[in-house]
Scaffold this active site. Sequence first.
Site, short mmCIF file in Angstrom:
data_model
loop_
_atom_site.label_atom_id
_atom_site.label_comp_id
_atom_site.label_asym_id
_atom_site.label_seq_id
_atom_site.Cartn_x
_atom_site.Cartn_y
_atom_site.Cartn_z
N HIS A 363 -49.20 6.28 26.33
CA HIS A 363 -49.10 5.33 27.54
C HIS A 363 -48.75 5.89 28.86
O HIS A 363 -48.38 5.27 29.87
CB HIS A 363 -47.68 4.58 27.20
N LYS A 554 -41.05 -5.68 38.02
CA LYS A 554 -41.50 -4.41 37.32
C LYS A 554 -40.39 -3.22 37.73
O LYS A 554 -39.65 -3.43 38.50
CB LYS A 554 -42.83 -4.10 37.57
N ARG A 555 -40.46 -2.31 36.68
CA ARG A 555 -39.53 -1.32 37.05
C ARG A 555 -39.91 -0.59 38.43
O ARG A 555 -41.05 -0.80 38.97
CB ARG A 555 -39.60 -0.04 35.98
N LYS A 560 -45.61 2.79 41.38
CA LYS A 560 -45.92 1.31 41.36
C LYS A 560 -45.98 0.60 42.83
O LYS A 560 -46.50 -0.56 43.09
CB LYS A 560 -44.96 0.42 40.75
N THR A 662 -48.61 -4.75 31.76
CA THR A 662 -48.48 -6.03 30.88
C THR A 662 -47.97 -7.13 31.62
O THR A 662 -48.46 -8.36 31.57
CB THR A 662 -47.73 -5.89 29.85
N LYS A 666 -49.12 -11.39 32.26
CA LYS A 666 -48.09 -12.71 32.06
C LYS A 666 -48.16 -13.56 33.03
O LYS A 666 -48.32 -14.75 33.00
CB LYS A 666 -46.69 -12.15 31.92
C1 26Q Z 1 -38.96 9.82 27.54
C2 26Q Z 1 -38.03 10.95 26.97
C3 26Q Z 1 -36.75 11.01 27.37
C4 26Q Z 1 -36.31 9.94 28.23
C5 26Q Z 1 -36.95 8.95 28.40
C6 26Q Z 1 -38.38 8.75 27.98
C7 26Q Z 1 -39.27 7.93 28.29
C8 26Q Z 1 -38.76 6.22 28.28
C9 26Q Z 1 -39.76 5.33 28.33
C10 26Q Z 1 -40.67 7.92 28.67
C11 26Q Z 1 -41.41 6.74 29.07
C12 26Q Z 1 -40.77 5.35 28.97
C13 26Q Z 1 -41.81 4.35 29.29
C14 26Q Z 1 -43.23 4.27 29.32
C15 26Q Z 1 -43.55 2.88 29.80
O1 26Q Z 1 -43.01 1.92 29.65
N1 26Q Z 1 -45.15 2.98 29.96
C16 26Q Z 1 -45.62 1.81 30.18
O2 26Q Z 1 -46.29 1.49 28.99
C17 26Q Z 1 -46.93 0.04 29.02
C18 26Q Z 1 -47.33 -0.48 27.69
O3 26Q Z 1 -48.54 0.31 27.29
C19 26Q Z 1 -48.02 0.19 30.03
O4 26Q Z 1 -48.56 -1.28 30.43
C20 26Q Z 1 -47.56 0.64 31.34
O5 26Q Z 1 -48.85 1.03 32.26
C21 26Q Z 1 -46.99 1.98 31.14
O6 26Q Z 1 -46.36 2.45 32.24
#
Ligand code: 26Q
Length: 822
Positions: A363, A554-555, A560, A662, A666
Amino acid sequence: PIQIEDDRTGMSVDTLKRAFADNLFYLQGKYESFATPDDFYMALAYTLRDRLLNRWLKTFKTYVENNVKVVYYLSAEFLMGRHLGNSLINLHVYEKIRQAVEESGLNLDELLEREPDPGLGNGGLGRLAACFLDSLATLEIPAVGCGLRYEFGIFHQMIQDGWQAEIPDKWLRFGNPWEIARPDQAVEVKFGGHTEMYHDDKGQYRVRWIPSTTAIGIPYDTPVPGYDTNTVNPLRLWRAEASDDFNFDAFNAGNYDGAVAEKMRSETISKVLYPNDNTPQGKQLRLEQQFFFVSCTLQDIIRIHLMRHKSLHNLYETTAIQLNDTHPAVAIAEMMRLLLDEHGFDWDDAWRVTQTTFAYTNHTLMPEALEKWSVTLFGYLLPRHLEIIYEINRRFLEDVKLWYPDDQGMLARLSLIQEGPEQYVRMANLACVGSHAINGVAALHTELLKQDTLRDFYKIWPEKFFNKTNGVTPRRWVLLSNPKLSELYTSKIGKGWLKDLDQLRKIEAYIEDAGFREQWHQIKLENKQKLADYIWKHNGIAVDPNSMFDVQVKRIHEYKRQHLCVLHIITLYNRIKQNPNIEVTPRTFIFGGKAAPGYFMAKLMIKLINAVAEVVNNDPDVRGRLKVVFLANFNASLGQKIYPAADLSEQISTAGKEASGTGNMKFAMNGAMTIGTLDGANIEIREEAGEENFFLFGLTADEVYKVKAAGYNPSEYYSKNAELKAVMDRLTSGFFSHGDKELFKPMTDSFMHHDPYMLFADYQSYIDCQERVSKVFQDRDAWTRMAILNAVRMGKFSSDRTIKEYCEQIWNVKPVPIQLEE
Ligand code: 26Q
């Protein structure tokens, strides 16, 4: 004879009313006259859960009896959103329940708002998992979502003095009516300690892992109903508990507090979701969480397989395991350990079973966001797994040496271990070697993975790579959140679009119908009025529903570029200050999103938005033509209120940084136009909508790369662009911070000296594009035409399409319809 309906399954309004009253009395233990809205919500939730159970149990029975292949979707996050509204939709009882609740003297919309939003995820990745579960059940695919039952989900965000404050999310406070605990299926998970060699009874060398601690995993199942089918799949989340026998000795020896401390430690594992998004943190507890749910899940999978089969050699025939990013990637090593050490496999057989069963979704492209764990920490927590990873790596690199004898660089890049002063385990590399399929989440993202982030893996295994462009479920994101628009669609083309979103294109036949366009416009206006009421209630800001609702939710992240949108706001503000009578298209800028608590620049961005809002909203020269609103605590439920009310969707990441996005889908499905860069799924959205229905600006991923390579100097843009200079000067002057010139300095310095996300390079193109947006918006009918065409051409972005592709190309699974009557 009178037909008497069962109180727990009957669907007539009278039965629903009786069941509702019964559940209030027997499950909440309340008389109606003393019940709170929360009690009524709970009683209603139980009424719905009862009506899911029959289908749920029948679904499970059908899977077991027919020995079907099951998809296990492993994810550290499931951002499910509220269950009640969704189950009303998927069970087709919305109207009957509304009647039953109203006849009981209550208001359904108010009860729906009582449900705490289950926020067991950060953002896109977690919400994608939830959309996938909806599509899997709707398509009648045997599937289980597997993850962690965090006691505290993503924090609740409040805004204090313009800054983000984080409040713990006590979502389980009133109990969770949607889950069923299954303590009978608890499993044990080991941690720490050391390994030993021994001879088995055939004289073979074997390894035994002597752990230093263990924890118990208790599964909690939540029903996931499909739309318009009998399928109800489980979401199985694991909670950690202490194993009491382990510290029995300490306990008996009088070391009571020592034993209790150990118990607390185990129960900490599933306490809280890490609130980082796209920035991994190498914390030991996070690795414990990942291993914990992975080990629980694999033990469960093996138990279920062995119910129907003598051995695990044919596991891939009954089981497909999808890794949602690298968060569960330690599963590759755990599967090898279970097969080798606990089921007596030899290496080659174990490796074949593992590789044929697993698939991995990436991702992210940003190298700094790829997960890695220090070898020291890894070996301390999972000594046996580290040995296995070293052995996987040894064998893998042997092969690579044969294929590329003289390429040391290749070897170093492919290695599962990153060398240097400190060694690290590279989780993406582990996931790639242990899987038969690797996929990106949008066409551009997959291409960049092949050319860049994972290029060496692509070189050796091109056949493993797939693109699976993300999608979202039209049930939650159109039908549930935008009932009026859905009704309009259905009145024209019937209900088929809900399970086949491509059918929405039939609506194009009404584009020349002025009455239809007027109806569309009125629905958008009503949705905007509702959001305006929400904004008034929560922020005390009056916004005009006839102004353009320009939304970025979004976050909060630098890539972003929420701050690029702020630069646009200040540009418009400066123009007004220079000439208060200048003509401007009235806009309401709406922001929402959480910042990771440790991400300083993201938190500063929230402060900036609120600081600019305070000035713009209160300056009489603006005459209310611009309004800026930051909505606190953006989550799935708030999204359901915002997307239907948006006119303009801001998708403005630096090209090449947003894997897919995503939210962009929406917005578009709900009739918002997109202003965006050629990044992630924006590219495919534009392709589907037609380029004349998309507001494009900015550098391409390729150009970003080239401009950077040529030596990007943001200060040049500053000195050469008078309007940009005025914006930056206003920011650095302390104008938005009561004279404090230091407050935003970390951000303005970053722009001027590095600008890693290239705001300055894209600034003029963005401003020009926004000018075009404003022009078109002034022609109401032209805007409505574009918005309609855009919305009805979004069929590709139903997660049903995405899931069908996974089923056919990666999982090799087929629908299994569920029959309710024998
Ligand atoms: C990893 C290790 C330790 C702590 C936290 C994490 C961690 C947690 C969440 C790393 C990444 C995330 C989230 C990533 C994320 O949401 N990525 C998004 O995924 C979406 C679905 O595919 C995409 O549409 C987005 O572009 C992408 O940013």
